[in-house]
Design a protein around this motif. Structure first.
Motif, short mmCIF file in Angstrom:
data_model
loop_
_atom_site.label_atom_id
_atom_site.label_comp_id
_atom_site.label_asym_id
_atom_site.label_seq_id
_atom_site.Cartn_x
_atom_site.Cartn_y
_atom_site.Cartn_z
N ILE A 31 0.87 -1.26 0.12
CA ILE A 31 -0.01 0.01 -0.18
C ILE A 31 0.53 1.25 -0.26
CG2 ILE A 31 -1.99 1.18 1.02
CD1 ILE A 31 -2.31 -1.83 2.40
N PRO A 32 0.93 1.85 -1.08
CA PRO A 32 1.82 2.95 -1.13
C PRO A 32 0.96 4.00 -0.50
CG PRO A 32 0.38 2.79 -3.29
CD PRO A 32 -0.13 2.10 -1.88
N VAL A 33 2.00 4.60 1.32
CA VAL A 33 1.78 5.64 2.02
C VAL A 33 2.25 7.14 1.36
CG1 VAL A 33 0.56 3.86 3.68
CG2 VAL A 33 2.54 4.43 3.52
N ALA A 34 1.94 7.36 2.84
CA ALA A 34 2.74 9.01 2.45
C ALA A 34 4.16 9.02 2.72
CB ALA A 34 1.63 10.04 3.58
N GLY A 35 4.99 7.94 3.67
CA GLY A 35 6.20 8.40 4.31
C GLY A 35 6.63 7.04 4.60
N GLN A 36 7.99 6.32 5.25
CA GLN A 36 8.34 5.91 6.09
C GLN A 36 7.27 5.82 6.99
OE1 GLN A 36 11.04 3.46 5.45
NE2 GLN A 36 9.91 2.49 7.14
N PRO A 37 7.16 4.56 6.91
CA PRO A 37 5.98 4.26 8.10
C PRO A 37 6.96 3.68 9.39
CG PRO A 37 5.89 2.79 6.29
CD PRO A 37 6.68 2.93 6.02
#
Lengths: 136, 425
Positions: B320-326
């Protein structure tokens, strides 16, 4: 009422009396951790120009950054964590350009990332001097 | 019940006895037993005195603590009215501090960065025991039977085990993995069924299983060459699978604790597809809350993605592409939502993933430096610490409305007492 007692959320001093405030001040510090920084050569292309001055406001932000963000890995007191300890005695033999280079460019193969995205070269050097206790 | 009544109730319960403790010589080592007068009437007979029984007993099921790393203190909170009840100070360097709870939900064991192990009585609002057990620590666990507390140490590298009652050391397991090398830093320490503790060696690239059935003779099983730089680990909520995230290479290492003889196997090898990893400005975390239904949601290292792993086949079923480094990827207790926070420079936001469609369905911007999230036990609300705003917020997980906001001094970890009853937390 002990001087360190914290009262918040509008509690009155009387009702907050059960809050025990414990300092633990006398806990013996354990033996100092020996520095384990190995020392790769300082790269030749280290900047030699005089760094631009860091504003007072920015210095405050950098101190916060050092404590909180560097502190996530190096400890809030810089006593070490996943990253090595960075207290005065551990960085005394690390020149400012070496420290600044490491801060800005990271250390490949370790968890130390390059911070140049967030810091100018002058700020990297300011942090290096801060570690060594050389900032006014 | 309204919050005010709660506060009064708490005051009635805890009452004046703790005041005496607060005014006593705070420079003494914190080894004194709990003030008997502050105990609830249903405590063990040996701890009860006839004097001043508590008029109003209180449960601890809705209590929790928030680590205030700015001041080395804890904020005692309750989740029924979403309020802070008090502050407990004197816990040392609390960067990366974490906590586990006693099986009765009354005591929190706090693992400080500086090697401090503190036992905190939530009802009395005070530290009742404290030892400096190492020079540098990263977290800990409590055994299945609740009798042992184990701490993962960086310096000296290894695990030390303590009696949960007295905090006396009962076992020492140095993480010596190779002749002539210093002991490895230890990460990802969890409890496992059978009074075992499982942990990983950051420097050594190994997973160790320590059986503490007889604390005097810990039985340690080593699994070598599990991958480079395991950074954190989780045990599935059923206590069966131990999964180590690897920082030094693309992939995770899996140990089936039902079949340890099968050894450790690699999961999702090469998930980075050979691409240069992005810098990681904060080390991600793994815990059992990554599991939702039959899927595990974990941070990708050096990629702005959450990896989705099927627990039956242990293969990738999505990313899942997310906003930053999880940093934290946490499933709501019902498994329907996954909440994610991020490393710099995206640490001002939180994204919510729908566990069914794997789509990001909401984004919150709580403020600068969101460090940690903790769901309430049944998942209807979530607590979010916002370090640089000196605030902890409580959100409704269905409407995403902010329900409460509590001042805190550089808050980081949030720990609610329901962890006492969950394997691996």
């Amino acid at each position: 009422m002990p001087s360190g007692l914290n009262i918040f959320l509008g509690w009155t001093a009387g009702t907050a009396g059960w809050l025990a405030v414990l300092s633990g001040a006398s806990l013996a510090a354990l033996a100092a951790v020996p520095p384990v920084l190995d020392s790769p050569p300082v790269p030749a292309e280290v900047a030699v120009t005089a760094p631009a001055p860091v504003s007072r406001e920015r210095a405050l932000a950098l101190r916060h950054f050092l404590t909180q963000d560097c502190g996530s890995c190096h400890g809030l007191t810089l006593g070490g964590g996943l990253g090595p300890p960075l207290q005065r005695e551990q960085v005394a033999n690390k020149p400012v350009p070496y420290l600044a280079y490491t801060i800005l460019n990271g250390r490949p193969g370790t968890a130390m990332p390059p911070w140049s995205r967030f810091l100018t070269e002058a700020e990297g050097e300011w942090l290096a001097r801060e570690l060594r206790g050389e900032n006014p | 019940m309204n919050p005010t009544r709660h506060l009064i109730l708490a005051l009635l319960l805890i009452g004046p006895p703790a005041l005496a403790a607060a005014t006593s010589d705070t420079a003494k080592p914190l080894a004194a037993p709990p003030n008997p007068a502050a105990l609830a009437p249903h405590a063990a007979p040996t701890e009860v005195t006839a004097a001043a029984p508590c008029p109003q007993p209180r449960g601890t099921g809705d209590l929790g603590i928030i680590v205030e790393r700015g001041s080395g203190s804890l904020l005692l909170i309750e989740t029924s009215g979403n309020t802070a009840l008090g502050r407990i100070e004197g816990l040392g360097d609390l960067s990366h501090a974490s906590a586990v709870f006693s099986r009765d939900g009354r005591y929190a064991f706090i693992f400080g960065r500086d090697g401090g192990l503190s036992k905190v009585d939530l009802l009395a609002g005070q530290v009742v025991r404290r030892v400096m057990q190492a020079g540098n620590s990263i977290g800990g666990a409590i055994s299945q039977n609740g009798k042992l507390v184990a701490v993962a140490n960086y310096e000296p590298g290894g695990v030390r085990v303590f009696d949960a009652e007295t905090l006396e050391q009962v076992a020492d397991i140095p993480a010596l993995y190779e002749e002539g090398k210093p002991a490895s830093k230890v990460v990802g320490l969890v409890d496992a069924p059978g009074n075992r503790f499982v942990f990983s060696l950051w420097d050594g690239g190994e997973i160790w299983v320590a059986d503490l059935t007889d604390p005097a003779k810990p039985g340690v099983t080593r699994h070598r060459n599990i991958g480079r730089q395991p950074y954190d680990d989780l045990i599935t909520p059923d206590g069966r699978y131990y999964l180590a995230g690897l920082f030094g290479e693309d992939g995770l290492a899996l140990l089936d604790l039902w079949h340890p003889e099968q050894g450790v196997r690699r999961v999702l090898p090469g998930y980075g597809r050979g691409e240069e990893p992005l810098p990681v400005f904060k080390m991600p975390h793994l815990e059992g809350w990554a599991v939702a239904g039959r899927r595990v949601f974990v941070p990708a290292i050096g990629r702005h993605e959450v990896l989705v792993i099927d627990m039956d086949t242990w293969t990738e079923v999505g990313r899942i592409p997310v906003a930053g480094q999880p940093v934290f990827v946490m499933a709501r207790p019902d498994g329907r939502q996954i909440w994610v926070n991020f490393a710099l420079p995206d640490n001002d936001r939180v994204q919510v993933i729908d566990a069914e469609s794997l789509a990001v369905i909401h984004e919150l911007q709580p403020g600068k430096a969101v460090l940690h999230l903790e769901f309430e036990p049944r998942g209807e609300e979530i607590w979010v610490s916002v370090r640089d705003e000196d605030r902890v917020d409580v959100y409704d997980t269905q409407t995403f409305a902010r329900l409460a906001s509590i001042p805190a001094n550089k808050p980081s970890g949030i720990f609610l007492t329901d962890r006492a009853f969950r394997i691996g937390l």
